[in-house]
Write an enzyme that holds these catalytic residues in place. Structure first.
Site, PDB file in Angstrom:
ATOM      1  N   THR A   1     -11.195  11.262  -7.900  1.00 33.90           N
ATOM      2  CA  THR A   1     -12.687  11.432  -7.634  1.00 33.90           C
ATOM      3  C   THR A   1     -13.251  12.899  -7.923  1.00 33.90           C
ATOM      4  O   THR A   1     -12.625  13.739  -7.363  1.00 33.90           O
ATOM      5  CB  THR A   1     -13.192  10.990  -6.065  1.00 33.90           C
ATOM      6  OG1 THR A   1     -12.880   9.807  -5.916  1.00 33.90           O
ATOM      7  CG2 THR A   1     -14.606  11.141  -5.835  1.00 33.90           C
TER       8      THR A   1
ATOM      9  N   GLU B   1      -2.912  -1.709 -13.172  1.00 31.84           N
ATOM     10  CA  GLU B   1      -1.872  -2.124 -12.326  1.00 31.84           C
ATOM     11  C   GLU B   1      -2.314  -2.695 -10.822  1.00 31.84           C
ATOM     12  O   GLU B   1      -3.098  -1.981 -10.198  1.00 31.84           O
ATOM     13  CB  GLU B   1      -1.031  -0.935 -12.209  1.00 31.84           C
ATOM     14  CG  GLU B   1       0.248  -1.411 -11.612  1.00 31.84           C
ATOM     15  CD  GLU B   1       0.955  -2.371 -12.093  1.00 31.84           C
ATOM     16  OE1 GLU B   1       1.322  -2.435 -13.200  1.00 31.84           O
ATOM     17  OE2 GLU B   1       1.177  -3.319 -11.280  1.00 31.84           O
TER      18      GLU B   1
ATOM     19  N   LYS C   1     -10.228  -4.983 -12.207  1.00 30.39           N
ATOM     20  CA  LYS C   1      -9.552  -3.872 -11.359  1.00 30.39           C
ATOM     21  C   LYS C   1     -10.029  -3.378 -10.331  1.00 30.39           C
ATOM     22  O   LYS C   1      -9.729  -3.173  -9.043  1.00 30.39           O
ATOM     23  CB  LYS C   1      -8.674  -2.599 -12.031  1.00 30.39           C
ATOM     24  CG  LYS C   1      -8.024  -1.795 -11.327  1.00 30.39           C
ATOM     25  CD  LYS C   1      -6.835  -2.198 -10.700  1.00 30.39           C
ATOM     26  CE  LYS C   1      -6.403  -1.028  -9.804  1.00 30.39           C
ATOM     27  NZ  LYS C   1      -4.893  -1.203  -9.372  1.00 30.39           N
TER      28      LYS C   1
ATOM     29  N   CYS D   1      -6.287   4.548  -4.003  1.00 30.29           N
ATOM     30  CA  CYS D   1      -7.267   3.929  -4.948  1.00 30.29           C
ATOM     31  C   CYS D   1      -8.443   3.369  -4.130  1.00 30.29           C
ATOM     32  O   CYS D   1      -9.592   3.304  -4.645  1.00 30.29           O
ATOM     33  CB  CYS D   1      -6.329   2.522  -5.292  1.00 30.29           C
ATOM     34  SG  CYS D   1      -5.290   2.885  -6.525  1.00 30.29           S
ATOM     35  N   PHE D   2      -8.351   2.785  -2.952  1.00 27.21           N
ATOM     36  CA  PHE D   2      -9.578   1.991  -2.313  1.00 27.21           C
ATOM     37  C   PHE D   2     -10.869   2.664  -2.282  1.00 27.21           C
ATOM     38  O   PHE D   2     -11.787   2.438  -2.937  1.00 27.21           O
ATOM     39  CB  PHE D   2      -9.061   1.379  -0.934  1.00 27.21           C
ATOM     40  CG  PHE D   2      -8.407   0.246  -0.779  1.00 27.21           C
ATOM     41  CD1 PHE D   2      -7.966  -0.321  -1.990  1.00 27.21           C
ATOM     42  CD2 PHE D   2      -7.985  -0.517   0.236  1.00 27.21           C
ATOM     43  CE1 PHE D   2      -7.074  -1.487  -1.844  1.00 27.21           C
ATOM     44  CE2 PHE D   2      -7.096  -1.500   0.606  1.00 27.21           C
ATOM     45  CZ  PHE D   2      -6.793  -2.034  -0.759  1.00 27.21           C
TER      46      PHE D   2
ATOM     47  N   LYS E   1       0.416   4.153   4.790  1.00 30.75           N
ATOM     48  CA  LYS E   1       1.068   2.774   5.097  1.00 30.75           C
ATOM     49  C   LYS E   1       2.368   2.882   5.212  1.00 30.75           C
ATOM     50  O   LYS E   1       2.980   4.082   4.658  1.00 30.75           O
ATOM     51  CB  LYS E   1       0.591   1.618   4.221  1.00 30.75           C
ATOM     52  CG  LYS E   1       0.966   1.827   2.879  1.00 30.75           C
ATOM     53  CD  LYS E   1       0.535   0.976   1.487  1.00 30.75           C
ATOM     54  CE  LYS E   1       1.413  -0.202   1.699  1.00 30.75           C
ATOM     55  NZ  LYS E   1       1.071  -1.256   0.572  1.00 30.75           N
TER      56      LYS E   1
ATOM     57  N   ARG F   1      -2.337   0.771  14.679  1.00 31.29           N
ATOM     58  CA  ARG F   1      -1.974  -0.289  13.894  1.00 31.29           C
ATOM     59  C   ARG F   1      -1.541  -1.315  14.340  1.00 31.29           C
ATOM     60  O   ARG F   1      -1.000  -2.517  13.920  1.00 31.29           O
ATOM     61  CB  ARG F   1      -0.647   0.376  13.099  1.00 31.29           C
ATOM     62  CG  ARG F   1      -0.686   1.517  12.057  1.00 31.29           C
ATOM     63  CD  ARG F   1      -1.639   1.062  10.934  1.00 31.29           C
ATOM     64  NE  ARG F   1      -1.705   2.402  10.167  1.00 31.29           N
ATOM     65  CZ  ARG F   1      -2.052   2.095   8.877  1.00 31.29           C
ATOM     66  NH1 ARG F   1      -2.492   1.078   8.368  1.00 31.29           N
ATOM     67  NH2 ARG F   1      -2.059   3.214   7.976  1.00 31.29           N
TER      68      ARG F   1
HETATM   69  C1  UDX Z   1      -2.728   7.404 -10.790  1.00 35.84           C
HETATM   70  C2  UDX Z   1      -4.382   7.139 -10.170  1.00 35.84           C
HETATM   71  O1  UDX Z   1      -4.315   7.670  -8.842  1.00 35.84           O
HETATM   72  C3  UDX Z   1      -4.525   5.679 -10.335  1.00 35.84           C
HETATM   73  O2  UDX Z   1      -5.866   5.331 -10.012  1.00 35.84           O
HETATM   74  C4  UDX Z   1      -4.329   5.058 -11.388  1.00 35.84           C
HETATM   75  O3  UDX Z   1      -4.484   3.535 -11.482  1.00 35.84           O
HETATM   76  C5  UDX Z   1      -2.896   5.306 -12.158  1.00 35.84           C
HETATM   77  O4  UDX Z   1      -2.751   6.860 -12.028  1.00 35.84           O
HETATM   78  P1  UDX Z   1      -0.657   7.576  -9.564  1.00 35.84           P
HETATM   79  O5  UDX Z   1       0.658   7.186 -10.405  1.00 35.84           O
HETATM   80  O6  UDX Z   1      -0.232   7.147  -8.214  1.00 35.84           O
HETATM   81  O7  UDX Z   1      -1.840   6.725 -10.106  1.00 35.84           O
HETATM   82  O8  UDX Z   1      -0.751   8.966  -9.607  1.00 35.84           O
HETATM   83  P2  UDX Z   1       0.237  10.410  -9.553  1.00 35.84           P
HETATM   84  O9  UDX Z   1       1.047   9.794  -8.640  1.00 35.84           O
HETATM   85  O10 UDX Z   1      -1.116  11.592  -9.223  1.00 35.84           O
HETATM   86  O11 UDX Z   1       0.617  10.389 -11.239  1.00 35.84           O
HETATM   87  C6  UDX Z   1      -0.092  10.987 -12.064  1.00 35.84           C
HETATM   88  C7  UDX Z   1       0.797  11.726 -12.943  1.00 35.84           C
HETATM   89  O12 UDX Z   1       0.283  12.207 -14.112  1.00 35.84           O
HETATM   90  C8  UDX Z   1       1.256  13.098 -12.227  1.00 35.84           C
HETATM   91  O13 UDX Z   1       2.714  13.222 -12.202  1.00 35.84           O
HETATM   92  C9  UDX Z   1       0.824  14.332 -13.344  1.00 35.84           C
HETATM   93  O14 UDX Z   1       1.469  15.403 -13.189  1.00 35.84           O
HETATM   94  C10 UDX Z   1       0.513  13.310 -14.594  1.00 35.84           C
HETATM   95  N1  UDX Z   1      -0.267  13.801 -15.467  1.00 35.84           N
HETATM   96  C11 UDX Z   1      -1.653  14.342 -15.139  1.00 35.84           C
HETATM   97  C12 UDX Z   1       0.187  14.253 -16.814  1.00 35.84           C
HETATM   98  O15 UDX Z   1       1.297  14.265 -17.137  1.00 35.84           O
HETATM   99  N2  UDX Z   1      -0.844  14.592 -17.735  1.00 35.84           N
HETATM  100  C13 UDX Z   1      -2.128  14.996 -17.734  1.00 35.84           C
HETATM  101  O16 UDX Z   1      -2.815  15.406 -18.272  1.00 35.84           O
HETATM  102  C14 UDX Z   1      -2.445  14.761 -16.219  1.00 35.84           C
HETATM  103  C1  UDX Z   2      -4.085  -1.139  -3.339  1.00 34.63           C
HETATM  104  C2  UDX Z   2      -3.945  -2.533  -3.971  1.00 34.63           C
HETATM  105  O1  UDX Z   2      -3.551  -3.591  -3.078  1.00 34.63           O
HETATM  106  C3  UDX Z   2      -3.307  -2.704  -5.142  1.00 34.63           C
HETATM  107  O2  UDX Z   2      -3.271  -3.970  -5.936  1.00 34.63           O
HETATM  108  C4  UDX Z   2      -3.738  -1.740  -6.169  1.00 34.63           C
HETATM  109  O3  UDX Z   2      -3.131  -1.588  -7.177  1.00 34.63           O
HETATM  110  C5  UDX Z   2      -3.863  -0.259  -5.677  1.00 34.63           C
HETATM  111  O4  UDX Z   2      -4.499  -0.295  -4.351  1.00 34.63           O
HETATM  112  P1  UDX Z   2      -2.163   0.180  -2.133  1.00 34.63           P
HETATM  113  O5  UDX Z   2      -3.088   1.142  -1.756  1.00 34.63           O
HETATM  114  O6  UDX Z   2      -0.789   0.844  -2.488  1.00 34.63           O
HETATM  115  O7  UDX Z   2      -2.636  -0.851  -2.950  1.00 34.63           O
HETATM  116  O8  UDX Z   2      -1.664  -0.465  -0.664  1.00 34.63           O
HETATM  117  P2  UDX Z   2      -2.641  -1.495   0.217  1.00 34.63           P
HETATM  118  O9  UDX Z   2      -1.332  -2.334   0.795  1.00 34.63           O
HETATM  119  O10 UDX Z   2      -3.660  -2.007  -0.515  1.00 34.63           O
HETATM  120  O11 UDX Z   2      -2.912  -0.906   1.549  1.00 34.63           O
HETATM  121  C6  UDX Z   2      -4.110   0.138   1.486  1.00 34.63           C
HETATM  122  C7  UDX Z   2      -4.634   0.747   2.727  1.00 34.63           C
HETATM  123  O12 UDX Z   2      -5.165  -0.415   3.424  1.00 34.63           O
HETATM  124  C8  UDX Z   2      -3.445   0.966   3.520  1.00 34.63           C
HETATM  125  O13 UDX Z   2      -3.694   2.144   3.954  1.00 34.63           O
HETATM  126  C9  UDX Z   2      -3.057  -0.198   4.367  1.00 34.63           C
HETATM  127  O14 UDX Z   2      -2.682   0.319   5.813  1.00 34.63           O
HETATM  128  C10 UDX Z   2      -4.731  -0.639   4.837  1.00 34.63           C
HETATM  129  N1  UDX Z   2      -4.721  -2.020   5.234  1.00 34.63           N
HETATM  130  C11 UDX Z   2      -4.174  -3.046   4.463  1.00 34.63           C
HETATM  131  C12 UDX Z   2      -5.176  -2.325   6.513  1.00 34.63           C
HETATM  132  O15 UDX Z   2      -5.564  -1.452   7.112  1.00 34.63           O
HETATM  133  N2  UDX Z   2      -5.152  -3.898   6.758  1.00 34.63           N
HETATM  134  C13 UDX Z   2      -4.673  -4.625   6.116  1.00 34.63           C
HETATM  135  O16 UDX Z   2      -4.809  -5.836   6.494  1.00 34.63           O
HETATM  136  C14 UDX Z   2      -4.246  -4.419   4.801  1.00 34.63           C
END
Ligand code: UDX
Ligand code: UDX
Length: 465
Positions: free
Chosen positions: A95, A162, A221, A277-278, A340, A443
């Site tokens: 964000t 994803e 998504k 994400c959320f 989580k 929890r």
């Molecule tokens: C991220 C986002 O949070 C999610 O919304 C999206 O769907 C997928 O990308 P995530 O893989 O969890 O998810 O992010 P993060 O673990 O921060 O990994 C992103 C990586 O990209 C980092 O390792 C960062 O160093 C790299 N990066 C970033 C590059 O290699 N080049 C860039 O210009 C910017």
């Molecule tokens: C989420 C989506 O599930 C996934 O499809 C997307 O690609 C990325 O965002 P993630 O954030 O990894 O995945 O975990 P998720 O299992 O969805 O949980 C998100 C948050 O909601 C956690 O903090 C979890 O503890 C909370 N949660 C989930 C609750 O509090 N109650 C529930 O019943 C389910």
């Protein structure tokens, strides 16, 4: 078109596991994951697969099998782009923290940089796949940059969001509910879609591979995450009502979950949802809706976030109120910091906000989490900017022994649902705490009755004390 070389930019929680599974399932395709972060790549290449930077059950085994065979991790972004026919963009899209859309819109800086780099390096036609969650219509930005700055080559942009959840990433990738692929509905676009369908078809049944136009895929998504988060906020809103009415939120969830139209999943009330994400995706949805002047749509979804913030604050306030309205100088032990269980990811974890609230009230906090490193915890708190990092270190400490951090505490708070917390010797914990000894179960993880029998004052989400 047959894909032989895949490159993925971004070796994070999404890029790393996704590419590892593609490499495992498609031994004939060379998959190279690149990242600008050298330490991260070094960790992915660590001889000991237990040291890879993303903790996910089952992932070390997948990496061990494919790494060095057809799975590679590298910092040489240009080379990997050059070699690949298909490039996944999986960089972070946080964000925005500045300027127009601050606090709501997605920051697409990294996405744009990736597009410019691809355009600069590419010598042949490429398929560029959006893996990161992006605002609807980002594909047109990508296409614009690629076609205007590229060397006159042809680029097809696909959206392939994803849906994996952290903690179950490997299972989710191996047996996805569906794979979604959006692309241009032109001859070239359909060809590109087919090329990606063929990759997934190595292990995903055909009927689970859905194809759409690119905008539907991007918006789906955001919509999926918004619906999931909405369920959590809905059940959490009712948890507060339960605490006042002697209804039990677990019973309510079970009762409504047996309605096949509602379904049993995602009805677990908690201290609040976290994760990368959320919140980000809903804020994004809110921002886009406002941009189009759709005030009611924006307000509707914003309420999901407002409810979640309320749930986190409410949990912290409950701790304070139960400890005679002051926690100043009182030690509170936190079990869990990750957003989580079964992940070392802490982004937007409710624990961060609960700790911040309690530190404002001059509480002392000791934390134990089975997978989160001490430095990460301090980074999370420092990032909020509520106080100096010296103050954060003075009032909050991180331990490696759960029993030790509970010694002399007024209260234990469960912030993450790690399984191991259930099997602790709670009598031993009770004996070492100050009395009255409180447990705040964010929890609904522990057996409330058993704890009460030991002598604890138990406060769970969604049931009367
Ligand atoms: C991220 C986002 O949070 C999610 O919304 C999206 O769907 C997928 O990308 P995530 O893989 O969890 O998810 O992010 P993060 O673990 O921060 O990994 C992103 C990586 O990209 C980092 O390792 C960062 O160093 C790299 N990066 C970033 C590059 O290699 N080049 C860039 O210009 C910017
Ligand atoms: C989420 C989506 O599930 C996934 O499809 C997307 O690609 C990325 O965002 P993630 O954030 O990894 O995945 O975990 P998720 O299992 O969805 O949980 C998100 C948050 O909601 C956690 O903090 C979890 O503890 C909370 N949660 C989930 C609750 O509090 N109650 C529930 O019943 C389910």
């Amino acid at each position: 078109m047959k894909i032989q070389n895949i490159c993925c930019i971004g070796a994070g929680y999404v890029g790393g596991p996704t590419m590892a599974v593609i490499a495992k399932k498609c031994p004939n395709i060379k998959v190279t994951v690149v990242d600008i972060n050298e330490a991260r790549i070094a960790a992915w290449n660590d001889q000991n697969v237990e040291n890879i930077p993303v903790y996910e059950p089952g992932l070390p085994e997948v990496v061990a099998e494919a790494r060095g065979r057809n799975l590679f991790f590298s910092n040489d972004v240009d080379k990997a782009i050059d070699e690949a026919e298909m490039i996944f963009i999986s960089v972070n899209t946080p964000t925005k923290t500045y300027g127009e859309g601050k606090g709501q819109a997605a920051d697409l800086k990294w996405i744009e940089l990736c597009a410019r780099q691809i355009a600069r390096v590419a010598k042949g036609d490429k398929i560029v796949v959006e893996k990161s969650t992006l605002p609807v219509r980002t594909a047109s930005t990508l296409k614009d940059i690629l076609t205007h700055t590229g060397n006159g080559l042809s680029f097809q942009i696909l959206s392939n969001p994803e849906f994996l959840a952290e903690g179950t990433a490997v299972d989710d990738l191996m047996k996805p509910d569906r794979v979604l692929i959006g692309g241009d509905q032109t001859e070239e676009g359909l060809e590109a879609i087919q090329a990606l369908v063929d990759v997934y078809a190595h292990w995903v049944p055909n009927e689970k591979i859905l194809t759409t136009n690119v905008w539907s895929s991007e918006l789906s998504k955001l919509t999926a995450n918004a619906f999931l988060a909405q369920r959590v906020s809905s059940i959490n809103s009712l948890s507060e009502l339960c605490e006042h009415t002697e209804a039990d939120i677990n019973e309510v969830a079970r009762a409504i979950g047996t309605d096949s139209r509602i379904g049993p999943k995602f009805l677990k009330s908690s201290v609040g949802f976290g994760g990368s994400c959320f919140q980000k995706d809903i804020l994004n949805l809110v921002y886009i809706s406002r941009t189009y002047g759709l005030q009611e749509v924006a307000d509707y979804w914003e309420q999901v976030i407002i409810m979640n913030d309320h749930q986190k604050r409410r949990f912290a306030k409950k701790i304070i109120n139960s400890l005679y309205n002051t926690v100043s100088g009182k030690k509170i032990a936190f079990l869990g910091w990750a957003f989580k269980k079964d992940t070392n990811d802490t982004r937007e974890s409710a624990a961060i906000y609960v700790a911040d609230h309690l530190l404002n009230e001059q509480s002392e906090i000791e934390i134990y989490d089975p997978k989160v490193k001490k430095e990460q915890i301090y980074t999370d708190l420092d990032y909020l900017g509520s106080r100096s990092s010296e103050e954060n270190r003075a009032n909050l400490s991180v331990g490696t022994d759960p029993y030790k951090i509970c010694e002399g505490a007024h209260a234990v708070a469960i912030l993450t649902e790690w399984d191991e917390f259930k099997s602790y010797d709670w009598q031993r914990i009770y004996d070492s705490m100050l009395k009255p000894a409180h447990v705040f179960d964010g929890r609904n993880l522990l057996d409330k009755q058993a704890l009460k029998t030991i002598g604890f004052q138990v406060h769970a989400i969604g049931t009367a004390d």
